[in-house]
Design a protein around this motif. Structure first.
Motif, PDB file in Angstrom:
ATOM      1  N   GLY A 196       0.865  -1.205   0.127  1.00 52.96           N
ATOM      2  CA  GLY A 196      -0.067  -0.158  -0.030  1.00 52.96           C
ATOM      3  C   GLY A 196       0.779   1.108  -0.047  1.00 52.96           C
ATOM      4  N   TRP A 197       0.285   2.198   0.594  1.00 56.70           N
ATOM      5  CA  TRP A 197       1.089   3.628   0.537  1.00 56.70           C
ATOM      6  C   TRP A 197       2.124   3.548   1.885  1.00 56.70           C
ATOM      7  CZ3 TRP A 197       0.557   7.293  -2.988  1.00 56.70           C
ATOM      8  CH2 TRP A 197      -0.169   7.387  -4.117  1.00 56.70           C
ATOM      9  N   ILE A 198       3.347   3.921   1.629  1.00 56.06           N
ATOM     10  CA  ILE A 198       4.369   3.790   2.329  1.00 56.06           C
ATOM     11  C   ILE A 198       5.279   4.917   2.545  1.00 56.06           C
ATOM     12  CG2 ILE A 198       4.376   1.255   2.552  1.00 56.06           C
ATOM     13  CD1 ILE A 198       6.801   1.440   0.397  1.00 56.06           C
ATOM     14  N   LEU A 199       5.969   5.134   3.597  1.00 56.28           N
ATOM     15  CA  LEU A 199       6.992   5.924   3.815  1.00 56.28           C
ATOM     16  C   LEU A 199       8.298   5.038   4.065  1.00 56.28           C
ATOM     17  CD1 LEU A 199       8.079   8.846   4.860  1.00 56.28           C
ATOM     18  CD2 LEU A 199       7.488   7.984   7.281  1.00 56.28           C
ATOM     19  N   SER A 200       9.377   5.430   3.215  1.00 51.71           N
ATOM     20  CA  SER A 200      10.652   4.683   3.320  1.00 51.71           C
ATOM     21  C   SER A 200      11.907   5.592   3.777  1.00 51.71           C
ATOM     22  CB  SER A 200      10.951   4.400   1.804  1.00 51.71           C
ATOM     23  OG  SER A 200      10.233   3.322   1.380  1.00 51.71           O
ATOM     24  N   LEU A 201      12.616   4.869   4.516  1.00 51.87           N
ATOM     25  CA  LEU A 201      13.819   5.298   5.046  1.00 51.87           C
ATOM     26  C   LEU A 201      14.818   4.140   4.293  1.00 51.87           C
ATOM     27  CD1 LEU A 201      15.780   6.346   7.248  1.00 51.87           C
ATOM     28  CD2 LEU A 201      15.280   4.271   8.698  1.00 51.87           C
ATOM     29  N   ILE A 217      14.026   0.508   4.934  1.00 51.49           N
ATOM     30  CA  ILE A 217      13.075   0.117   6.036  1.00 51.49           C
ATOM     31  C   ILE A 217      11.703   0.906   5.517  1.00 51.49           C
ATOM     32  CG2 ILE A 217      12.380   0.319   8.242  1.00 51.49           C
ATOM     33  CD1 ILE A 217      15.312   0.225   8.912  1.00 51.49           C
ATOM     34  N   ASP A 218      10.496   0.258   5.616  1.00 48.30           N
ATOM     35  CA  ASP A 218       9.048   0.931   5.319  1.00 48.30           C
ATOM     36  C   ASP A 218       8.487   0.654   6.367  1.00 48.30           C
ATOM     37  OD1 ASP A 218      10.017   1.416   2.534  1.00 48.30           O
ATOM     38  OD2 ASP A 218       9.026  -0.570   1.665  1.00 48.30           O
ATOM     39  N   VAL A 219       7.596   1.891   6.417  1.00 47.89           N
ATOM     40  CA  VAL A 219       6.484   1.934   7.411  1.00 47.89           C
ATOM     41  C   VAL A 219       5.234   2.278   6.619  1.00 47.89           C
ATOM     42  CG1 VAL A 219       5.849   3.437   9.434  1.00 47.89           C
ATOM     43  CG2 VAL A 219       8.036   2.819   9.181  1.00 47.89           C
ATOM     44  N   THR A 220       3.933   1.690   6.765  1.00 47.24           N
ATOM     45  CA  THR A 220       2.882   2.136   5.908  1.00 47.24           C
ATOM     46  C   THR A 220       2.075   3.324   6.730  1.00 47.24           C
ATOM     47  OG1 THR A 220       1.562   0.708   7.270  1.00 47.24           O
ATOM     48  CG2 THR A 220       2.584  -0.400   5.497  1.00 47.24           C
ATOM     49  N   VAL A 221       1.727   4.029   5.691  1.00 48.03           N
ATOM     50  CA  VAL A 221       0.934   4.944   5.951  1.00 48.03           C
ATOM     51  C   VAL A 221      -0.298   4.738   7.161  1.00 48.03           C
ATOM     52  CG1 VAL A 221      -0.886   6.863   5.256  1.00 48.03           C
ATOM     53  CG2 VAL A 221       1.295   6.539   4.223  1.00 48.03           C
ATOM     54  N   ASP A 222      -1.118   3.552   6.829  1.00 42.55           N
ATOM     55  CA  ASP A 222      -1.904   2.830   7.828  1.00 42.55           C
ATOM     56  C   ASP A 222      -1.437   2.640   8.906  1.00 42.55           C
ATOM     57  OD1 ASP A 222      -4.703   2.035   8.039  1.00 42.55           O
ATOM     58  OD2 ASP A 222      -3.462  -0.085   8.358  1.00 42.55           O
ATOM     59  N   GLU A 223      -0.100   2.434   9.303  1.00 40.13           N
ATOM     60  CA  GLU A 223       0.195   2.062  10.711  1.00 40.13           C
ATOM     61  C   GLU A 223       0.674   3.402  11.250  1.00 40.13           C
ATOM     62  OE1 GLU A 223       1.810   0.146  13.934  1.00 40.13           O
ATOM     63  OE2 GLU A 223       0.739  -0.521  12.294  1.00 40.13           O
ATOM     64  N   ILE A 224       1.132   4.500  10.455  1.00 39.33           N
ATOM     65  CA  ILE A 224       1.330   5.741  11.128  1.00 39.33           C
ATOM     66  C   ILE A 224       0.165   6.154  11.683  1.00 39.33           C
ATOM     67  CG2 ILE A 224       1.878   8.324  10.486  1.00 39.33           C
ATOM     68  CD1 ILE A 224       3.845   7.217   8.367  1.00 39.33           C
ATOM     69  N   LEU A 225      -1.117   6.209  10.825  1.00 40.43           N
ATOM     70  CA  LEU A 225      -2.322   6.779  11.395  1.00 40.43           C
ATOM     71  C   LEU A 225      -2.896   5.868  12.379  1.00 40.43           C
ATOM     72  CD1 LEU A 225      -5.128   8.141  10.823  1.00 40.43           C
ATOM     73  CD2 LEU A 225      -5.667   6.400   9.260  1.00 40.43           C
ATOM     74  N   ARG A 226      -2.727   4.611  12.423  1.00 35.73           N
ATOM     75  CA  ARG A 226      -3.090   3.815  13.631  1.00 35.73           C
ATOM     76  C   ARG A 226      -2.360   3.901  14.905  1.00 35.73           C
ATOM     77  NH1 ARG A 226      -1.816  -0.421  16.643  1.00 35.73           N
ATOM     78  NH2 ARG A 226      -0.093  -0.506  15.694  1.00 35.73           N
ATOM     79  N   ARG A 227      -1.047   4.272  14.720  1.00 33.62           N
ATOM     80  CA  ARG A 227      -0.164   4.150  16.000  1.00 33.62           C
ATOM     81  C   ARG A 227      -0.056   5.596  16.592  1.00 33.62           C
ATOM     82  NH1 ARG A 227       5.284   1.503  17.760  1.00 33.62           N
ATOM     83  NH2 ARG A 227       4.091  -0.365  16.472  1.00 33.62           N
ATOM     84  N   PRO A 259     -11.989  15.155  -2.284  1.00 33.88           N
ATOM     85  CA  PRO A 259     -12.791  14.120  -2.745  1.00 33.88           C
ATOM     86  C   PRO A 259     -13.330  13.358  -1.615  1.00 33.88           C
ATOM     87  CG  PRO A 259     -10.810  14.262  -4.084  1.00 33.88           C
ATOM     88  CD  PRO A 259     -10.761  15.241  -3.067  1.00 33.88           C
ATOM     89  N   PRO A 260     -14.460  12.611  -1.895  1.00 34.83           N
ATOM     90  CA  PRO A 260     -15.213  11.827  -0.632  1.00 34.83           C
ATOM     91  C   PRO A 260     -14.219  10.641  -0.648  1.00 34.83           C
ATOM     92  CG  PRO A 260     -16.156  11.621  -2.861  1.00 34.83           C
ATOM     93  CD  PRO A 260     -15.339  12.710  -2.881  1.00 34.83           C
ATOM     94  N   LEU A 261     -14.174  10.502   0.920  1.00 37.93           N
ATOM     95  CA  LEU A 261     -13.437   9.134   1.226  1.00 37.93           C
ATOM     96  C   LEU A 261     -14.237   7.824   1.061  1.00 37.93           C
ATOM     97  CD1 LEU A 261     -12.140  10.372   4.526  1.00 37.93           C
ATOM     98  CD2 LEU A 261     -10.838  10.423   2.270  1.00 37.93           C
ATOM     99  N   LYS A 262     -13.669   6.501   0.721  1.00 39.02           N
ATOM    100  CA  LYS A 262     -14.556   5.500   0.658  1.00 39.02           C
ATOM    101  C   LYS A 262     -14.789   4.892   2.081  1.00 39.02           C
ATOM    102  CE  LYS A 262     -14.020   0.655  -0.749  1.00 39.02           C
ATOM    103  NZ  LYS A 262     -13.044  -0.604  -1.167  1.00 39.02           N
ATOM    104  N   ASN A 263     -16.205   4.894   2.151  1.00 37.51           N
ATOM    105  CA  ASN A 263     -16.947   4.439   3.571  1.00 37.51           C
ATOM    106  C   ASN A 263     -16.485   5.403   4.418  1.00 37.51           C
ATOM    107  OD1 ASN A 263     -17.912   2.179   2.255  1.00 37.51           O
ATOM    108  ND2 ASN A 263     -16.393   1.036   2.901  1.00 37.51           N
ATOM    109  N   HIS A 264     -16.169   6.723   4.136  1.00 38.56           N
ATOM    110  CA  HIS A 264     -15.875   7.711   5.328  1.00 38.56           C
ATOM    111  C   HIS A 264     -14.495   7.365   5.991  1.00 38.56           C
ATOM    112  CE1 HIS A 264     -19.559   9.718   4.194  1.00 38.56           C
ATOM    113  NE2 HIS A 264     -20.052   8.746   4.273  1.00 38.56           N
ATOM    114  N   ILE A 265     -13.681   6.318   5.384  1.00 33.80           N
ATOM    115  CA  ILE A 265     -12.595   6.088   6.059  1.00 33.80           C
ATOM    116  C   ILE A 265     -11.227   6.132   5.302  1.00 33.80           C
ATOM    117  CG2 ILE A 265     -11.178   4.081   6.991  1.00 33.80           C
ATOM    118  CD1 ILE A 265     -14.266   2.871   7.657  1.00 33.80           C
ATOM    119  N   TYR A 266     -10.191   6.904   5.596  1.00 32.19           N
ATOM    120  CA  TYR A 266      -9.134   7.369   4.817  1.00 32.19           C
ATOM    121  C   TYR A 266      -8.307   6.259   4.460  1.00 32.19           C
ATOM    122  CZ  TYR A 266      -5.182   9.913   3.232  1.00 32.19           C
ATOM    123  OH  TYR A 266      -3.940  10.317   2.501  1.00 32.19           O
ATOM    124  N   ARG A 267      -7.935   5.207   5.546  1.00 28.71           N
ATOM    125  CA  ARG A 267      -7.350   4.080   5.477  1.00 28.71           C
ATOM    126  C   ARG A 267      -7.999   3.140   4.493  1.00 28.71           C
ATOM    127  NH1 ARG A 267      -7.325   0.589  10.981  1.00 28.71           N
ATOM    128  NH2 ARG A 267      -5.748   2.220  11.364  1.00 28.71           N
TER     129      ARG A 267
END
Length: 338
Positions: A196-201, A217-227, A259-267
């Protein structure tokens, strides 16, 4: 008499309207935002040290490649076509390997696989130590890719992939990274390995004066949001210096005339096939004031912004990151935070 009453009421309404209108002085400071940034950057700083240790270990491998080749287990991986044939679910100790058809010398690429097999255990250790990590990998000048944990590369990647064309490789080369140090890629991107969408070091590994490989080393955008943001009491988003939304609460994003979010959820939105991060850019908002807010924070380096007669929006505060070109923004901050 009626005329005088009308004038009095009009002036009174104007007085009370002005009195109740928000100003930047009414807004809280960005202390809490800075505290959140410190937490995030503390986690990212640890990963920076981890990749430096991996680079040091890689240097040891290069220094001892001849002896490692003599004792290498050449049956550890079976390369079928361009891919190792290990199945991710069957052996979690192995990485996934790609030997691209773009390799300038396939025999040397195979040798590289043999003497760098020790990276598997190092990658596995780092992943276990930090749950925020999605994957650890190396991509080499000889077009060899090693990724841990293993994934279904055969169905996700092309055998003729040119690893050097991806930002997780060329952003670390000598032209883009003359200091040869650690690089955080500020723009999130779609991982070709399916994360998916990631941030890389990333960090280059040199063999003498030649670039041998690039560690990542990759961190997902989803994990940044969750954590870091999901459990915060407030409407937060992270943007990069271009105004792209890196991560954020769905409520804050939906208020910005994007633009509208799918099911109102960014992730869920960022996982869709037609998602383009450029669509979620503050400078492309339908709201003029949202675009003005982006200009105030990104170009004028201001920390507060007050909206005027904007539906669902009253104000915003911002703070900048130090490790990369990112900003943390809180939409409609509580005035009780002062």
């Amino acid at each position: 008499m009626i005329k005088r009453v009308f004038i009095f009421l009009s002036v009174s309404s104007l007085f009370f309207s002005c009195k109740n209108e928000l100003s930047e002085e009414d807004l809280p400071d960005n202390k809490h935002l800075k505290e959140l940034i410190v937490d995030m950057e503390g986690e990212f700083a640890v990963l920076t040290e981890e990749i430096k240790l991996l680079e040091s270990y890689y240097q040891t491998i290069l220094e001892n490649r001849d002896s490692l080749l003599l004792t290498a287990d050449k049956d550890k991986y079976q390369i079928v076509g361009s891919f190792s044939n290990n199945i991710p679910e069957e052996n979690s100790l192995l990485s996934k390997l790609i030997l691209s058809t773009k390799s300038p010398d396939p025999e040397k690429s195979l040798e590289e696989i043999y003497f760098t097999n020790g990276l598997d255990s190092a990658f596995r250790t780092v992943c276990k130590r930090h749950s925020i990590i999605a994957q650890v990998y190396t991509n080499s000048a000889m077009q060899v890719s090693r990724v841990y944990p293993p994934y279904d590369a055969q169905n996700l990647m092309n055998s003729d992939i040119d690893l050097h064309n991806y930002n997780f490789y060329y952003k670390a080369d000598e032209e883009n990274n003359p200091s040869k140090g650690v690089v955080w890629i500020p723009e999130v991107y779609v991982d070709p390995a399916g994360k998916g969408w990631i941030l890389s070091l990333i960090m280059p590994v040199y063999d003498g004066d030649k670039l041998f490989a690039v560690l990542g080393i990759d961190v997902t955008v989803d994990e940044i949001l969750r954590r870091f943001l999901e459990n915060e009491n407030g409407n937060f988003l992270i943007i990069n210096g271009k105004g792209d939304i890196v991560s954020g609460n769905s409520s804050s994003i939906e208020a910005l005339s994007l633009p509208p979010l799918k099911n109102h959820i960014y992730r869920e939105t960022i996982k869709t096939d037609n998602f383009r991060i450029s669509d979620y850019n503050l400078f492309r908002s339908k709201s003029l004031q949202v675009r003005e807010m982006a200009q105030a924070f990104l170009m004028k380096r201001e920390e507060k912004f007050v909206f005027r007669n904007e539906n669902n929006l009253t104000a915003a505060i911002a703070a900048s990151f130090s490790f990369t070109d990112w900003y943390l923004i809180e939409i409609n901050p509580s005035l009780d935070e002062q």
